[in-house]
Design a protein around this motif. Structure first.
Motif, PDB file in Angstrom:
ATOM      1  N   LYS A 317      29.077  41.065  41.047  1.00 19.63           N
ATOM      2  CA  LYS A 317      30.015  40.253  41.818  1.00 19.63           C
ATOM      3  C   LYS A 317      31.465  40.688  41.566  1.00 19.63           C
ATOM      4  CE  LYS A 317      26.847  36.314  41.847  1.00 19.63           C
ATOM      5  NZ  LYS A 317      26.635  34.886  41.509  1.00 19.63           N
ATOM      6  N   GLY A 318      32.304  39.761  41.089  1.00 21.08           N
ATOM      7  CA  GLY A 318      33.711  40.083  40.906  1.00 21.08           C
ATOM      8  C   GLY A 318      33.954  41.182  39.891  1.00 21.08           C
ATOM      9  N   ASN A 319      33.173  41.196  38.813  1.00 23.58           N
ATOM     10  CA  ASN A 319      33.336  42.248  37.803  1.00 23.58           C
ATOM     11  C   ASN A 319      33.026  43.624  38.388  1.00 23.58           C
ATOM     12  OD1 ASN A 319      33.971  40.275  35.944  1.00 23.58           O
ATOM     13  ND2 ASN A 319      31.886  40.126  35.139  1.00 23.58           N
ATOM     14  N   LEU A 320      31.980  43.694  39.195  1.00 25.25           N
ATOM     15  CA  LEU A 320      31.631  44.960  39.831  1.00 25.25           C
ATOM     16  C   LEU A 320      32.724  45.386  40.806  1.00 25.25           C
ATOM     17  CD1 LEU A 320      29.607  47.239  40.304  1.00 25.25           C
ATOM     18  CD2 LEU A 320      28.473  45.775  42.009  1.00 25.25           C
ATOM     19  N   ALA A 321      33.306  44.413  41.522  1.00 25.34           N
ATOM     20  CA  ALA A 321      34.383  44.739  42.460  1.00 25.34           C
ATOM     21  C   ALA A 321      35.598  45.299  41.725  1.00 25.34           C
ATOM     22  CB  ALA A 321      34.766  43.495  43.257  1.00 25.34           C
ATOM     23  N   LEU A 322      35.938  44.724  40.567  1.00 31.69           N
ATOM     24  CA  LEU A 322      37.051  45.256  39.783  1.00 31.69           C
ATOM     25  C   LEU A 322      36.750  46.668  39.294  1.00 31.69           C
ATOM     26  CD1 LEU A 322      38.076  42.130  37.648  1.00 31.69           C
ATOM     27  CD2 LEU A 322      39.285  43.080  39.613  1.00 31.69           C
ATOM     28  N   GLU A 323      35.513  46.894  38.883  1.00 29.31           N
ATOM     29  CA  GLU A 323      35.129  48.227  38.407  1.00 29.31           C
ATOM     30  C   GLU A 323      35.228  49.252  39.535  1.00 29.31           C
ATOM     31  OE1 GLU A 323      34.135  51.071  35.725  1.00 29.31           O
ATOM     32  OE2 GLU A 323      34.509  48.949  35.288  1.00 29.31           O
ATOM     33  N   LYS A 324      34.801  48.874  40.724  1.00 34.22           N
ATOM     34  CA  LYS A 324      34.907  49.779  41.866  1.00 34.22           C
ATOM     35  C   LYS A 324      36.369  50.049  42.216  1.00 34.22           C
ATOM     36  CE  LYS A 324      30.489  50.282  42.882  1.00 34.22           C
ATOM     37  NZ  LYS A 324      29.814  51.616  42.899  1.00 34.22           N
ATOM     38  N   SER A 325      37.219  49.017  42.046  1.00 37.65           N
ATOM     39  CA  SER A 325      38.641  49.190  42.359  1.00 37.65           C
ATOM     40  C   SER A 325      39.328  50.117  41.369  1.00 37.65           C
ATOM     41  CB  SER A 325      39.341  47.825  42.382  1.00 37.65           C
ATOM     42  OG  SER A 325      38.875  47.030  43.458  1.00 37.65           O
ATOM     43  N   VAL A 326      38.788  50.232  40.150  1.00 42.68           N
ATOM     44  CA  VAL A 326      39.333  51.196  39.191  1.00 42.68           C
ATOM     45  C   VAL A 326      39.192  52.606  39.750  1.00 42.68           C
ATOM     46  CG1 VAL A 326      39.089  52.182  36.890  1.00 42.68           C
ATOM     47  CG2 VAL A 326      38.861  49.713  37.209  1.00 42.68           C
ATOM     48  N   HIS A 327      38.020  52.909  40.288  1.00 45.57           N
ATOM     49  CA  HIS A 327      37.744  54.261  40.777  1.00 45.57           C
ATOM     50  C   HIS A 327      38.376  54.514  42.143  1.00 45.57           C
ATOM     51  CE1 HIS A 327      34.985  54.728  37.420  1.00 45.57           C
ATOM     52  NE2 HIS A 327      34.401  53.582  37.757  1.00 45.57           N
ATOM     53  N   ARG A 328      38.467  53.477  42.979  1.00 43.51           N
ATOM     54  CA  ARG A 328      39.057  53.654  44.307  1.00 43.51           C
ATOM     55  C   ARG A 328      40.575  53.537  44.283  1.00 43.51           C
ATOM     56  NH1 ARG A 328      35.502  56.298  47.430  1.00 43.51           N
ATOM     57  NH2 ARG A 328      33.411  55.378  47.231  1.00 43.51           N
ATOM     58  N   ALA A 329      41.131  52.984  43.204  1.00 47.65           N
ATOM     59  CA  ALA A 329      42.590  52.848  43.029  1.00 47.65           C
ATOM     60  C   ALA A 329      43.237  52.062  44.166  1.00 47.65           C
ATOM     61  CB  ALA A 329      43.243  54.226  42.890  1.00 47.65           C
ATOM     62  N   ASN A 330      42.539  51.046  44.667  1.00 43.25           N
ATOM     63  CA  ASN A 330      43.121  50.234  45.740  1.00 43.25           C
ATOM     64  C   ASN A 330      44.064  49.180  45.168  1.00 43.25           C
ATOM     65  OD1 ASN A 330      40.325  48.956  45.015  1.00 43.25           O
ATOM     66  ND2 ASN A 330      41.501  47.279  45.929  1.00 43.25           N
ATOM     67  N   LEU A 331      44.957  48.682  46.005  1.00 44.92           N
ATOM     68  CA  LEU A 331      45.910  47.652  45.602  1.00 44.92           C
ATOM     69  C   LEU A 331      45.204  46.307  45.472  1.00 44.92           C
ATOM     70  CD1 LEU A 331      48.850  48.615  47.999  1.00 44.92           C
ATOM     71  CD2 LEU A 331      48.650  49.163  45.566  1.00 44.92           C
ATOM     72  N   VAL A 332      45.627  45.538  44.475  1.00 43.86           N
ATOM     73  CA  VAL A 332      45.055  44.212  44.230  1.00 43.86           C
ATOM     74  C   VAL A 332      46.199  43.208  44.102  1.00 43.86           C
ATOM     75  CG1 VAL A 332      43.601  42.808  42.720  1.00 43.86           C
ATOM     76  CG2 VAL A 332      43.088  45.242  43.024  1.00 43.86           C
ATOM     77  N   ARG A 333      46.122  42.115  44.852  1.00 44.34           N
ATOM     78  CA  ARG A 333      47.115  41.041  44.720  1.00 44.34           C
ATOM     79  C   ARG A 333      46.885  40.292  43.411  1.00 44.34           C
ATOM     80  NH1 ARG A 333      45.217  40.408  49.927  1.00 44.34           N
ATOM     81  NH2 ARG A 333      44.023  38.553  49.334  1.00 44.34           N
ATOM     82  N   VAL A 334      47.978  39.926  42.751  1.00 41.01           N
ATOM     83  CA  VAL A 334      47.884  39.219  41.473  1.00 41.01           C
ATOM     84  C   VAL A 334      48.672  37.916  41.562  1.00 41.01           C
ATOM     85  CG1 VAL A 334      48.523  39.247  39.029  1.00 41.01           C
ATOM     86  CG2 VAL A 334      47.503  41.274  40.080  1.00 41.01           C
ATOM     87  N   VAL A 335      48.009  36.831  41.202  1.00 43.29           N
ATOM     88  CA  VAL A 335      48.636  35.510  41.124  1.00 43.29           C
ATOM     89  C   VAL A 335      48.627  35.086  39.664  1.00 43.29           C
ATOM     90  CG1 VAL A 335      48.528  33.101  41.845  1.00 43.29           C
ATOM     91  CG2 VAL A 335      47.854  34.914  43.449  1.00 43.29           C
ATOM     92  N   ARG A 336      49.793  34.795  39.130  1.00 44.65           N
ATOM     93  CA  ARG A 336      49.911  34.362  37.733  1.00 44.65           C
ATOM     94  C   ARG A 336      49.974  32.840  37.677  1.00 44.65           C
ATOM     95  NH1 ARG A 336      51.107  38.216  33.506  1.00 44.65           N
ATOM     96  NH2 ARG A 336      51.605  40.216  34.464  1.00 44.65           N
ATOM     97  N   GLY A 337      49.205  32.246  36.789  1.00 40.55           N
ATOM     98  CA  GLY A 337      49.251  30.808  36.580  1.00 40.55           C
ATOM     99  C   GLY A 337      49.976  30.480  35.288  1.00 40.55           C
ATOM    100  N   VAL A 338      50.955  29.582  35.359  1.00 36.74           N
ATOM    101  CA  VAL A 338      51.713  29.172  34.178  1.00 36.74           C
ATOM    102  C   VAL A 338      51.680  27.654  34.083  1.00 36.74           C
ATOM    103  CG1 VAL A 338      53.234  31.181  34.264  1.00 36.74           C
ATOM    104  CG2 VAL A 338      53.905  29.084  35.438  1.00 36.74           C
ATOM    105  N   LYS A 339      51.971  27.144  32.911  1.00 35.96           N
ATOM    106  CA  LYS A 339      51.970  25.703  32.683  1.00 35.96           C
ATOM    107  C   LYS A 339      53.137  25.049  33.403  1.00 35.96           C
ATOM    108  CE  LYS A 339      52.038  22.273  28.946  1.00 35.96           C
ATOM    109  NZ  LYS A 339      52.116  22.071  27.471  1.00 35.96           N
ATOM    110  N   ASP A 340      52.860  23.914  34.031  1.00 35.82           N
ATOM    111  CA  ASP A 340      53.902  23.126  34.682  1.00 35.82           C
ATOM    112  C   ASP A 340      54.513  22.196  33.634  1.00 35.82           C
ATOM    113  OD1 ASP A 340      55.555  21.662  36.270  1.00 35.82           O
ATOM    114  OD2 ASP A 340      54.004  20.853  37.580  1.00 35.82           O
ATOM    115  N   VAL A 341      55.741  22.486  33.225  1.00 40.66           N
ATOM    116  CA  VAL A 341      56.382  21.713  32.160  1.00 40.66           C
ATOM    117  C   VAL A 341      56.558  20.252  32.572  1.00 40.66           C
ATOM    118  CG1 VAL A 341      58.453  21.511  30.729  1.00 40.66           C
ATOM    119  CG2 VAL A 341      57.554  23.772  31.306  1.00 40.66           C
ATOM    120  N   ALA A 342      56.867  20.014  33.842  1.00 36.15           N
ATOM    121  CA  ALA A 342      57.078  18.644  34.313  1.00 36.15           C
ATOM    122  C   ALA A 342      55.784  17.861  34.406  1.00 36.15           C
ATOM    123  CB  ALA A 342      57.775  18.659  35.672  1.00 36.15           C
ATOM    124  N   ASN A 343      54.662  18.557  34.540  1.00 43.47           N
ATOM    125  CA  ASN A 343      53.354  17.915  34.668  1.00 43.47           C
ATOM    126  C   ASN A 343      52.387  18.619  33.728  1.00 43.47           C
ATOM    127  OD1 ASN A 343      51.092  16.499  35.491  1.00 43.47           O
ATOM    128  ND2 ASN A 343      50.833  17.678  37.377  1.00 43.47           N
TER     129      ASN A 343
END
Length: 671
Positions: A317-343
């Motif tokens: 599944k997702g792990n295999l897709a990441l492994e394939k993306s290593v070899h294909r060198a395709n672009l991957v969108r990255v979303v970073r999650g951080v703690k909400d200090v107010a909540n």
């Protein structure tokens, strides 16, 4: 077990010795079985028969005014309605006199309350720190609450923002304007449901209006960018922030609601293979946050089972897709999650742009299980996003210094939070001199036709208090959430005034507590001085009020630092106003000059596509009314993005100025 029968004297007289011959077997106390009294005619050492536990009815006398209660007493002495004493005795003899088989008439527990001479109950303290004589507030019962049909509200919002029956092309591929409208409807709908639910279900009820809002919108087909793609998503810019995971799904930035890896099947050879299109790194696994341009991502599965069971991750599944993306060198969108200090229970999701996966490997985690690791490298040339957040945190912690600082606090302590003055563009040392004042100055208040009663809420106005006059003036609902977010848009908001008994931290005094975010006055490249925030600002959050001096509306003053509420404004949220039969016009013409004295709001520039909205607020005291102009966020605003609002239109042509906002909807001028 001790041979001695139940009820015999077990005490050893002084000077006597224990007869050890009477002890058949000694066992630990936890192994002993209960001994029951023997029915008449049965020896205590005979073969034991199944016997019920003894239920000994407590004998009176009961205190005056106390009613015997279940399970200790029966309806009457005989235990059965219409049964004679002899019948009861015979029945008891047949049943072994164990006290069972008697129908019991339960009495409510509150019948044990002490009664006064006149029969009224006196509530005592419960030992929970509550003052004596104050009854504990009962927990809300959900049995009699009727679910409100919110679909008409959603339909109204969809119609107002032109989102009814989106065609298939727009669902598959959107743009910035469509993404903005969808996110706007989601947040307005979610906030409105939160406002309606809180007085009915109470805070912390576990209800999730964000999930309900997104589900209803998706059911109606209100979403965009459904077509999966490699690379950026149209309508979403690097650095955009989201306060709810479901927002990512609605606009197609990251489709899965739970999984951290999104992928698609691509036919690059004769067979299809999965390629990763986006990942969310939000701290669910042992990820390494890196330096802002690189991070180590842990594969999915194996270590996040709810039942606590752990196992090795699998290359699927997702792990295999990441492994394939290593070899294909395709672009991957990255979303970073951080703690909400107010909540503290929430997260903020930052779109950090495009990355490539440089390498992958397998290693043992802290539990000794095999997990997959992937090294992500950020594609150069993109705007700063997560790296900017790290820089701001270093400024806060004093690790690095903020460049271009002229004054660390131009308010000189007048605000609860410092407001820096920064110029990293040219050599100008600051704006023209003015006196910083944190609030509005009135020479005389507006008079009301009849006195206004203040609220008696000593602990602050509560959303479920329908008797609070301040809540009644707001249509029966508190206008603000516990996080200080404006829940619905009205022509006029009634805040608590000086005649109210509530404390300064009352939720209905939101605009009276000063700045809620860390603001900075900075030099722009072509618009003079501007205003921005170090903190992320969620949609609907209070930012500041417009401070200055109230002047007569008839004065023709050529003043660049003026707010004129009598102008015509193209408010971006005009379609969702809840007027409640109020006039659309401001009740009293309000004109404020901040030329000689004002606060940070005087530095907020104009934009034809603003991210800040002004709201009229009134604070009443007896027969006096004090109107204030307050500013709230229209949408989520990332850190260091300039704060702007629409200056409005004026019929006097000579005040027209050239607009430099640069938005797609720019009118070319402002007043």
């Amino acid at each position: 077990m001790m041979e001695q029968s139940y009820g015999s004297n077990a005490n050893v007289p002084n000077g006597s010795t224990i007869d050890k011959t009477r002890v058949l077997e000694v066992k630990p106390l936890r192994c002993l079985s209960p001994v029951f009294p023997s029915p008449n005619g049965m020896s205590s050492v005979s073969t034991p028969q199944p016997s019920p536990f003894v239920c000994i009815t407590p004998n009176g006398p009961y205190p005056p005014g106390v009613t015997p209660f279940y399970p200790f007493v029966a309806q009457n002495e005989s235990g059965r309605h219409g049964e004679s004493s002899q019948q009861a005795a015979n029945r008891g003899q047949n049943q072994g006199n164990f006290g069972f088989g008697t129908p019991i008439n339960p009495a409510p527990v509150n019948s044990l309350k002490n009664a006064t001479a006149n029969g009224s109950n006196v509530h005592e303290g419960t030992g929970t720190g509550r003052k004596k004589g104050v009854a504990k507030k009962p927990r809300k019962s959900l049995e009699n609450i009727v679910e409100v049909n919110v679909e008409p509200l959603l339909n109204q919002l969809l119609m107002s923002f032109r989102l009814v029956e989106l065609d298939q092309a727009k669902r598959a591929d959107g743009d910035k304007e469509l993404v903005g409208r969808i996110l706007m409807v989601f947040d307005l709908f979610r906030r409105r449901m939160t406002q309606m639910d809180e007085p009915r279900y109470g805070a912390g009820s576990g209800r999730r209006p964000d999930l309900k809002a997104s589900k209803m919108m998706m059911t109606k087909g209100v979403r965009t960018n459904q077509m999966k793609r490699i690379g950026n998503v149209t309508g979403i810019e690097v650095g955009d922030i989201f306060f709810f995971r479901m927002e990512l799904c609605l606009v197609g930035l990251h489709a899965p609601t739970m999984s951290g890896i999104d992928y698609m099947s691509v036919k690059l050879t004769k067979d299809e293979e999965p390629l990763a299109v986006s990942v969310v790194s939000a701290g669910g696994y042992e990820d390494d946050g890196g330096d802002g341009d690189m991070f180590i991502y842990t594969g999915q599965g194996g270590v996040q089972r709810k039942d606590g069971q752990m196992f090795d991750q699998k290359l699927e599944k997702g792990n295999l897709a990441l492994e394939k993306s290593v070899h294909r060198a395709n672009l991957v969108r990255v979303v970073r999650g951080v703690k909400d200090v107010a909540n503290p229970t929430g997260k903020i999701y930052i779109y950090d742009g495009l990355y490539k996966i440089q390498e992958s490997w397998e290693e043992k985690n802290k539990s000794g299980l095999n997990v997959f690791k992937y090294k992500f490298l950020r594609v150069p040339g993109q705007p700063e996003a997560f790296k900017l957040w790290k820089s701001i945190q270093q400024w806060r912690d004093g690790v690095t210094s903020r460049g271009g600082v002229i004054l660390p606090d131009l308010t000189s302590g007048a605000e609860s939070r410092p407001v820096g003055l920064v110029n990293d563009v040219d050599d100008e040392k600051g704006p023209a001199y003015f006196t910083y004042i944190p609030s509005l100055k009135y020479s005389k208040p507006f008079l009301m036709p009849r006195p206004s009663l203040g609220c008696p809420c000593l602990d602050g106005c509560q959303p479920d208090d329908s008797n609070c006059p301040c809540i009644q003036r707001n249509g029966g609902l508190l206008p603000y959430s516990s996080l200080g977010v404006l829940m619905s848009y009205k022509t006029l908001i009634h805040e608590c005034g000086s005649a109210c008994s509530c404390p300064p931290n009352c939720r209905n005094r939101m605009s009276q507590g000063g700045l809620k975010v860390h603001l900075e006055v900075f030099k722009t490249r072509n618009k003079g001085w501007g205003l921005r925030s170090w903190d992320p600002i969620r949609a609907g959050a209070f930012i500041c009020e417009y401070a200055g001096e109230v002047i007569d509306a008839g004065n023709d003053i050529d003043d660049n630092y003026i707010f004129d509420a009598t102008r015509v404004y193209e408010q971006p949220l005009e379609a969702v106003h809840d007027y409640n039969d109020e006039s659309r016009k401001v009740p009293f013409p309000l004109v404020i000059s901040a030329k000689n004295g004002g606060n940070v709001a005087r530095f907020m520039n104009h934009s034809c596509s603003p991210n800040v909205y002004w709201q009229l607020v009134v604070r009443e005291s007896n027969n006096e009314a004090y109107y204030h102009i307050t500013f709230f966020a229209i949408r989520h605003i990332p850190p260091m993005q300039e704060l702007t609002y629409d200056y409005g239109m004026n019929k006097v042509d000579h005040r027209r100025k050239r607009c430099l906002c640069g938005s797609l909807n720019c009118r070319g001028y402002f007043y």
